[in-house]
Design a protein around this motif. Structure first.
Motif, PDB file in Angstrom:
ATOM      1  N   LYS A  37       0.978  -1.396  -0.271  1.00  0.00           N
ATOM      2  CA  LYS A  37      -0.235  -0.242   0.123  1.00  0.00           C
ATOM      3  C   LYS A  37       0.870   1.432   0.286  1.00  0.00           C
ATOM      4  CE  LYS A  37      -4.275   0.345   1.490  1.00  0.00           C
ATOM      5  NZ  LYS A  37      -5.627  -0.036   2.611  1.00  0.00           N
ATOM      6  N   LEU A  38       0.780   2.174  -0.862  1.00  0.00           N
ATOM      7  CA  LEU A  38       1.555   3.506  -1.005  1.00  0.00           C
ATOM      8  C   LEU A  38       1.187   4.377  -0.098  1.00  0.00           C
ATOM      9  CD1 LEU A  38       1.659   3.425  -4.966  1.00  0.00           C
ATOM     10  CD2 LEU A  38       2.955   1.769  -3.192  1.00  0.00           C
ATOM     11  N   SER A  39       1.552   5.254   0.566  1.00  0.00           N
ATOM     12  CA  SER A  39       1.908   6.389   1.657  1.00  0.00           C
ATOM     13  C   SER A  39       2.144   7.840   1.089  1.00  0.00           C
ATOM     14  CB  SER A  39       2.557   5.675   2.756  1.00  0.00           C
ATOM     15  OG  SER A  39       4.158   6.151   2.863  1.00  0.00           O
ATOM     16  N   PHE A  40       2.285   7.266   0.056  1.00  0.00           N
ATOM     17  CA  PHE A  40       2.317   8.447  -1.099  1.00  0.00           C
ATOM     18  C   PHE A  40       1.903   8.891  -2.167  1.00  0.00           C
ATOM     19  CE2 PHE A  40       5.014   5.877  -3.235  1.00  0.00           C
ATOM     20  CZ  PHE A  40       5.127   6.806  -4.293  1.00  0.00           C
ATOM     21  N   ASP A  41       1.035  10.485  -2.572  1.00  0.00           N
ATOM     22  CA  ASP A  41       0.985  10.547  -3.931  1.00  0.00           C
ATOM     23  C   ASP A  41       1.605  11.765  -4.539  1.00  0.00           C
ATOM     24  OD1 ASP A  41       0.251  13.136  -2.388  1.00  0.00           O
ATOM     25  OD2 ASP A  41      -1.704  12.580  -1.716  1.00  0.00           O
ATOM     26  N   ILE A  42       1.045  11.890  -5.820  1.00  0.00           N
ATOM     27  CA  ILE A  42       1.290  13.142  -6.745  1.00  0.00           C
ATOM     28  C   ILE A  42       2.037  14.315  -6.187  1.00  0.00           C
ATOM     29  CG2 ILE A  42      -0.551  14.430  -7.464  1.00  0.00           C
ATOM     30  CD1 ILE A  42       1.218  14.159 -10.718  1.00  0.00           C
ATOM     31  N   ALA A  43       0.985  14.723  -5.268  1.00  0.00           N
ATOM     32  CA  ALA A  43       1.046  15.813  -4.592  1.00  0.00           C
ATOM     33  C   ALA A  43       2.393  16.003  -3.886  1.00  0.00           C
ATOM     34  CB  ALA A  43      -0.654  16.040  -3.027  1.00  0.00           C
ATOM     35  N   ASP A  44       2.559  15.003  -3.154  1.00  0.00           N
ATOM     36  CA  ASP A  44       4.280  14.303  -2.345  1.00  0.00           C
ATOM     37  C   ASP A  44       5.279  14.776  -3.089  1.00  0.00           C
ATOM     38  OD1 ASP A  44       2.953  13.751   0.688  1.00  0.00           O
ATOM     39  OD2 ASP A  44       2.562  11.920  -0.013  1.00  0.00           O
ATOM     40  N   LEU A  45       5.151  14.758  -4.481  1.00  0.00           N
ATOM     41  CA  LEU A  45       6.476  14.996  -5.790  1.00  0.00           C
ATOM     42  C   LEU A  45       6.004  16.158  -5.421  1.00  0.00           C
ATOM     43  CD1 LEU A  45       5.468  11.582  -8.170  1.00  0.00           C
ATOM     44  CD2 LEU A  45       6.924  11.619  -5.991  1.00  0.00           C
ATOM     45  N   LYS A  46       5.215  16.383  -6.478  1.00  0.00           N
ATOM     46  CA  LYS A  46       5.703  17.876  -6.307  1.00  0.00           C
ATOM     47  C   LYS A  46       6.322  19.127  -5.150  1.00  0.00           C
ATOM     48  CE  LYS A  46       2.095  18.222  -9.390  1.00  0.00           C
ATOM     49  NZ  LYS A  46       0.152  19.028 -10.135  1.00  0.00           N
ATOM     50  N   LEU A  47       5.948  18.531  -3.743  1.00  0.00           N
ATOM     51  CA  LEU A  47       6.468  19.303  -2.549  1.00  0.00           C
ATOM     52  C   LEU A  47       7.676  18.892  -2.535  1.00  0.00           C
ATOM     53  CD1 LEU A  47       4.175  18.858   0.467  1.00  0.00           C
ATOM     54  CD2 LEU A  47       4.671  20.920  -0.934  1.00  0.00           C
ATOM     55  N   LEU A  48       8.280  17.726  -2.916  1.00  0.00           N
ATOM     56  CA  LEU A  48       9.829  17.250  -2.902  1.00  0.00           C
ATOM     57  C   LEU A  48      10.450  18.187  -3.923  1.00  0.00           C
ATOM     58  CD1 LEU A  48       9.045  13.349  -2.080  1.00  0.00           C
ATOM     59  CD2 LEU A  48      10.243  14.988  -0.564  1.00  0.00           C
ATOM     60  N   ALA A  49       9.758  17.951  -4.802  1.00  0.00           N
ATOM     61  CA  ALA A  49      10.088  18.524  -6.607  1.00  0.00           C
ATOM     62  C   ALA A  49      10.070  20.485  -6.419  1.00  0.00           C
ATOM     63  CB  ALA A  49      10.195  17.952  -7.755  1.00  0.00           C
ATOM     64  N   THR A  50      11.165  20.820  -7.293  1.00  0.00           N
ATOM     65  CA  THR A  50      11.534  21.968  -7.824  1.00  0.00           C
ATOM     66  C   THR A  50       9.532  21.780  -8.550  1.00  0.00           C
ATOM     67  OG1 THR A  50      13.092  21.850  -9.420  1.00  0.00           O
ATOM     68  CG2 THR A  50      13.272  22.965  -7.564  1.00  0.00           C
ATOM     69  N   HIS A  51       9.859  22.914  -9.355  1.00  0.00           N
ATOM     70  CA  HIS A  51       8.858  22.746 -10.297  1.00  0.00           C
ATOM     71  C   HIS A  51       9.243  22.342 -11.716  1.00  0.00           C
ATOM     72  CE1 HIS A  51       4.994  24.363 -13.086  1.00  0.00           C
ATOM     73  NE2 HIS A  51       5.732  24.834 -13.921  1.00  0.00           N
ATOM     74  N   SER A  52      10.633  23.194 -11.594  1.00  0.00           N
ATOM     75  CA  SER A  52      10.739  22.481 -12.725  1.00  0.00           C
ATOM     76  C   SER A  52      11.569  20.974 -13.602  1.00  0.00           C
ATOM     77  CB  SER A  52      12.429  23.779 -13.839  1.00  0.00           C
ATOM     78  OG  SER A  52      13.190  22.722 -14.991  1.00  0.00           O
ATOM     79  N   SER A  53      11.745  20.011 -11.987  1.00  0.00           N
ATOM     80  CA  SER A  53      12.573  19.379 -11.782  1.00  0.00           C
ATOM     81  C   SER A  53      11.076  18.573 -12.367  1.00  0.00           C
ATOM     82  CB  SER A  53      12.726  18.904 -10.473  1.00  0.00           C
ATOM     83  OG  SER A  53      14.489  19.007 -10.627  1.00  0.00           O
ATOM     84  N   PHE A  54       9.182  18.921 -11.275  1.00  0.00           N
ATOM     85  CA  PHE A  54       8.460  17.765 -11.264  1.00  0.00           C
ATOM     86  C   PHE A  54       8.015  17.440 -13.076  1.00  0.00           C
ATOM     87  CE2 PHE A  54       4.015  17.505 -11.246  1.00  0.00           C
ATOM     88  CZ  PHE A  54       3.434  15.593 -10.939  1.00  0.00           C
ATOM     89  N   GLU A  55       8.199  18.716 -13.363  1.00  0.00           N
ATOM     90  CA  GLU A  55       7.258  18.459 -15.070  1.00  0.00           C
ATOM     91  C   GLU A  55       8.913  18.021 -16.462  1.00  0.00           C
ATOM     92  OE1 GLU A  55       4.943  20.572 -16.319  1.00  0.00           O
ATOM     93  OE2 GLU A  55       4.202  21.078 -14.268  1.00  0.00           O
ATOM     94  N   ARG A  56       9.329  17.886 -16.027  1.00  0.00           N
ATOM     95  CA  ARG A  56      10.991  17.332 -16.901  1.00  0.00           C
ATOM     96  C   ARG A  56      10.596  16.238 -16.241  1.00  0.00           C
ATOM     97  NH1 ARG A  56      15.897  20.084 -16.692  1.00  0.00           N
ATOM     98  NH2 ARG A  56      16.576  18.410 -18.537  1.00  0.00           N
TER      99      ARG A  56
END
Length: 161
Positions: free
Chosen positions: A4-23
């Motif tokens: 069971k995953l305890s993270f979601d897309i919002a967590d990834l967005k918080l960990l990355a810069t906007h540019s890193s997330f888009e790329r």
């Protein structure tokens, strides 16, 4: 069984810069995530960029610890980590079980006597074999073919949004 995953897309967005997330999203959409293996709370994978990078994710409760062998040092997680994180969220990974358990489960003759559940067998079966089985089922049933097309269309639309 699939963890069971305890993270979601919002967590990834918080960990990355906007540019890193888009790329990273672009990398994922292009199919740059080549292979992801999961065992308990650890995921390891390969992401193709200018080179092939080794990415690792350790999930500890709600904490995510990403590592990548690229040279990115701009803050936050790199695009390769984002791409692999998105693949994991979409269920695009294979669970690794002990070799003896896999062989035992796949070589049993009588399905009712399997000591494993459908979920366990499903997640230790290679993706190519599951795709073959799905293709055979879809060829036999027009209704399932239509449902499959609708499902894939919805997923593609969700990714664009």
């Amino acid at each position: 069984m699939q963890p069971k995953l305890s993270f979601d897309i919002a967590d990834l967005k918080l960990l990355a810069t906007h540019s890193s997330f888009e790329r990273g999203s672009d990398y994922y959409d292009r199919g740059s995530v080549k292979k992801v293996i999961g065992k308990k709370n650890i995921f390891e994978g390969k992401v193709k960029g200018t080179s092939t990078y080794d990415v690792r994710l350790v999930v500890d409760g709600h904490a995510l610890d990403f590592t990548c062998n690229c040279t990115y040092q701009m803050g936050g997680i790199c695009k390769h980590c984002v791409a692999m994180g998105l693949a994991i969220l979409d269920g695009e990974y294979e669970i690794v079980a002990e070799e003896a358990d896999i062989n035992h489960a796949l070589n049993k003759e009588s399905p009712p006597s399997y000591p494993y559940t459908f979920e366990e067998i499903f997640f230790i079966t290679k993706t190519e074999l599951k795709a073959q089985f799905l293709h055979q089922l879809l060829l036999q049933n027009d209704q399932l073919q239509n449902e499959f097309i609708q499902f894939i269309s919805r997923r593609a639309k969700e990714k664009r949004e």
